[in-house]
Enzyme design. Structure first.
Site, PDB file in Angstrom:
ATOM      1  N   SER A  62       0.835  -1.208   0.000  1.00  0.00           N
ATOM      2  CA  SER A  62       0.000   0.000   0.000  1.00  0.00           C
ATOM      3  C   SER A  62       0.870   1.259   0.000  1.00  0.00           C
ATOM      4  O   SER A  62       0.358   2.375  -0.054  1.00  0.00           O
ATOM      5  CB  SER A  62      -0.940   0.015   1.208  1.00  0.00           C
ATOM      6  N   ASN A  68      -2.364  -2.902  12.637  1.00  0.00           N
ATOM      7  CA  ASN A  68      -3.820  -2.731  12.482  1.00  0.00           C
ATOM      8  C   ASN A  68      -4.298  -1.484  13.228  1.00  0.00           C
ATOM      9  O   ASN A  68      -5.210  -0.783  12.790  1.00  0.00           O
ATOM     10  CB  ASN A  68      -4.564  -3.957  13.016  1.00  0.00           C
ATOM     11  N   THR A  96     -39.954  23.452 -14.292  1.00  0.00           N
ATOM     12  CA  THR A  96     -40.172  22.082 -13.822  1.00  0.00           C
ATOM     13  C   THR A  96     -40.245  21.234 -15.090  1.00  0.00           C
ATOM     14  O   THR A  96     -40.743  21.702 -16.112  1.00  0.00           O
ATOM     15  CB  THR A  96     -41.475  21.930 -13.006  1.00  0.00           C
ATOM     16  N   HIS A  97     -39.687  20.048 -15.024  1.00  0.00           N
ATOM     17  CA  HIS A  97     -39.565  19.183 -16.217  1.00  0.00           C
ATOM     18  C   HIS A  97     -38.783  19.881 -17.325  1.00  0.00           C
ATOM     19  O   HIS A  97     -38.975  19.580 -18.507  1.00  0.00           O
ATOM     20  CB  HIS A  97     -40.937  18.767 -16.766  1.00  0.00           C
ATOM     21  N   SER A 108     -12.200  25.480 -28.989  1.00  0.00           N
ATOM     22  CA  SER A 108     -12.138  24.221 -29.715  1.00  0.00           C
ATOM     23  C   SER A 108     -10.934  24.273 -30.644  1.00  0.00           C
ATOM     24  O   SER A 108     -10.573  25.333 -31.140  1.00  0.00           O
ATOM     25  CB  SER A 108     -13.421  24.038 -30.516  1.00  0.00           C
ATOM     26  N   LYS A 117     -16.147  28.429 -30.710  1.00  0.00           N
ATOM     27  CA  LYS A 117     -16.558  27.678 -29.515  1.00  0.00           C
ATOM     28  C   LYS A 117     -15.993  28.246 -28.221  1.00  0.00           C
ATOM     29  O   LYS A 117     -14.858  28.707 -28.153  1.00  0.00           O
ATOM     30  CB  LYS A 117     -16.107  26.216 -29.631  1.00  0.00           C
ATOM     31  N   ASN A 119     -16.155  26.466 -24.596  1.00  0.00           N
ATOM     32  CA  ASN A 119     -16.662  25.260 -23.929  1.00  0.00           C
ATOM     33  C   ASN A 119     -16.561  25.373 -22.405  1.00  0.00           C
ATOM     34  O   ASN A 119     -15.504  25.720 -21.888  1.00  0.00           O
ATOM     35  CB  ASN A 119     -15.871  24.034 -24.387  1.00  0.00           C
ATOM     36  N   GLU A 177     -18.280  21.113 -16.882  1.00  0.00           N
ATOM     37  CA  GLU A 177     -18.490  19.747 -17.393  1.00  0.00           C
ATOM     38  C   GLU A 177     -17.692  18.725 -16.593  1.00  0.00           C
ATOM     39  O   GLU A 177     -18.169  17.639 -16.275  1.00  0.00           O
ATOM     40  CB  GLU A 177     -18.075  19.669 -18.868  1.00  0.00           C
ATOM     41  N   TYR A 237      -9.634  -7.094  11.323  1.00  0.00           N
ATOM     42  CA  TYR A 237      -8.934  -6.613  10.137  1.00  0.00           C
ATOM     43  C   TYR A 237      -8.834  -7.695   9.074  1.00  0.00           C
ATOM     44  O   TYR A 237      -8.605  -8.869   9.362  1.00  0.00           O
ATOM     45  CB  TYR A 237      -7.508  -6.122  10.493  1.00  0.00           C
ATOM     46  N   GLN A 241      -7.367  -2.633   3.040  1.00  0.00           N
ATOM     47  CA  GLN A 241      -6.345  -1.730   2.483  1.00  0.00           C
ATOM     48  C   GLN A 241      -6.926  -0.925   1.316  1.00  0.00           C
ATOM     49  O   GLN A 241      -6.408   0.128   0.971  1.00  0.00           O
ATOM     50  CB  GLN A 241      -5.149  -2.573   2.019  1.00  0.00           C
ATOM     51  N   LYS A 244      -8.225   3.306   1.146  1.00  0.00           N
ATOM     52  CA  LYS A 244      -7.517   4.580   1.103  1.00  0.00           C
ATOM     53  C   LYS A 244      -7.555   5.301  -0.238  1.00  0.00           C
ATOM     54  O   LYS A 244      -7.696   6.530  -0.285  1.00  0.00           O
ATOM     55  CB  LYS A 244      -6.057   4.378   1.541  1.00  0.00           C
TER      56      LYS A 244
END
Ligand code: ARG
Length: 441
Positions: free
Chosen positions: A7, A94, A139-140, A261, A267, A269, A274, A301, A306, A309
């Site tokens: 690790s 441990n 809404t929607h 772009s 463009k 972006n 995103e 344990y 391990q 992490k």
């Protein structure tokens, strides 16, 4: 085998907290006369030297030793000889592998909380700056009712507020010290766990040694806080992406947070927004990975653990990288007033208010909904706005509609009328903003 199961490549991030834990442990061993004071001093000196090496990036990490704990112990005996081997008295790896992420997370949670606070502050400043600007509420993703742009943005303030409250809960359950559990059963040495907890700044202890080395629920909880936070941020970013498209045209993002772009010169972006949306995937992934790793593991344990992490570290890096940039990006947004005005000028958005008006004239809301529905259908067919209908035509749908209705079709007036607590009227939003500042302070 060794390289695959090590690790070290990722847990070297825990070097400094591991040293902190060891320094507290060795002091306690001396205070309890488990080690001689000179021995403890020698060990402490060696650990301090190692800390300097780590800080200056001079520590000789060695992949032939599985993890950061064994690397430090090996380095310690290199430096001070066999007495270094006494550091591990009454302690297990441990123990350490449970302790270190607690210490690491306690520090990092404070950092994340501060970044979230800054993001909230940015939102409040925006809400102040954009006071009085109307937008269609959706809404929607269909235009629903006119609202204040500030009101819409403030929704995110409260989401982040709840995220911070969740984080406070995570901190509470991270603020428990596992050290002293040994490998699983505690230790026969007369240790003083409270002293170590006190020195390391923990409020309380795990009261069961098996539990202390077995669970990773605090990591899971942090990742689940992070997943919810990223879901919120992803929605915010999705809106910024939509709003800055030509189709909406409500806002413009500062060039610093967009890219061009390679082929299309026109463009711009919204890369940062995103990517924030995209990074949500890996945070969810880390949550599901650790949930799946832990599911069905027998106590205590297991090496599987391990795997706790990398997802944690990756999520921490994602949040620490993203949150400041999001705040900057939001802070530099400009609003396109004419596009917003045009979008809000759609007087079908006031249909609910016409229905409410009929209710005030004695209809049930269901009847009123039906009448206005008919009126809108008629307008759509005739390709007319509501305000373009003459009183006689309106009166055919209901006599009350033949009177003066123009204030009902004015989005500014419609917004002003929504004065219920938490509503979008400027007066209500002003109170909301005041409350939000108070909550933030
Ligand atoms: N490298 C391990 C981890 O990160 C710690 C080792 C714990 N103890 C053991 N006997 N394998 O989880």
């Amino acid at each position: 085998m060794l390289h695959f199961t090590a690790s070290l490549p990722f847990d070297r991030r825990l070097a400094l907290v591991d040293l902190r834990g060891s320094i507290a442990h060795v002091k306690m061993l001396a205070d309890r006369s488990i080690l001689a004071h000179e021995e403890a001093e020698t060990i402490r000196g060696g650990l301090e030297e190692i800390r300097e090496e780590v800080e200056k990036d001079l520590f000789p990490y060695d992949l032939d030793f599985e993890d950061i704990h064994m690397n430090i112990e090996k380095r310690l005996t290199e430096k001070i000889g066999p007495v270094g081997g006494k550091l591990h008295t009454g302690r297990s790896r441990n123990d350490q592998v449970a302790l270190d992420p607690h210490l690491y997370m306690k520090d990092e949670i404070m950092v994340i909380d501060n970044l979230l606070r800054r993001l909230q502050e940015t939102i409040l400043n925006l809400a102040e700056r954009f006071q009085g600007i109307l937008m269609p509420g959706y809404t929607h993703l269909q235009r629903a009712q006119p609202i204040l742009l500030s009101h819409h943005l403030l929704a995110y303030f409260w989401m982040l507020q709840r995220d911070r409250e969740r984080l406070e809960g995570v901190l509470k359950r991270t603020d428990l010290m596992p050290l002293g559990a040994g490998a699983i059963a505690g230790t026969g040495f007369d240790i003083d766990r409270l002293q170590v907890a006190d020195q390391l700044g923990f409020s309380s202890l795990y009261e069961n040694s098996v539990d202390a080395v077995s669970d990773r629920d605090y990591i899971i909880e942090f990742l689940s806080f992070s997943a919810i936070l990223m879901m919120h941020l992803s929605r915010l970013c999705e809106e910024l992406i939509n709003w800055s498209s030509a189709e909406f045209g409500f806002i413009e993002l500062d060039d610093a947070y967009t890219t061009g772009s390679s082929m299309m010169p026109q463009k711009k972006n919204p890369d940062l927004a995103e990517l924030a949306r995209g990074k949500t995937g890996r945070v969810y992934g880390s949550l599901f990975a650790i949930l799946t790793v832990m599911k069905g593991l027998p106590l205590a344990y297991n090496k599987d653990m391990q795997e706790d992490k990398e997802g944690l570290f990756d999520t921490m890096d994602t949040l620490k990288g993203l949150l400041p940039l999001l705040a900057e990006m939001l802070d530099t947004i400009t609003v396109n007033h004419s596009c917003l005005n045009e979008a809000v000028d759609d007087d079908y958005l006031c249909a609910t208010d016409l229905a409410d008006f009929l209710v005030k004239n004695g209809l049930s809301f269901r009847e009123a909904h039906h009448v206005v529905g008919g009126l809108i259908a008629y307008c759509r067919k005739e390709e007319k706005r509501l305000r373009e209908l003459d009183p006689d035509t309106r009166g055919r749908f209901h006599s009350a509609l033949a009177g003066e209705i123009s204030p009902l079709l004015d989005p500014v007036k419609v917004v002003e009328a929504r004065r219920s607590r938490g509503g979008t009227a400027p007066s209500a939003v002003k109170s909301q903003l005041e409350l939000a500042w108070k909550v933030l302070k």
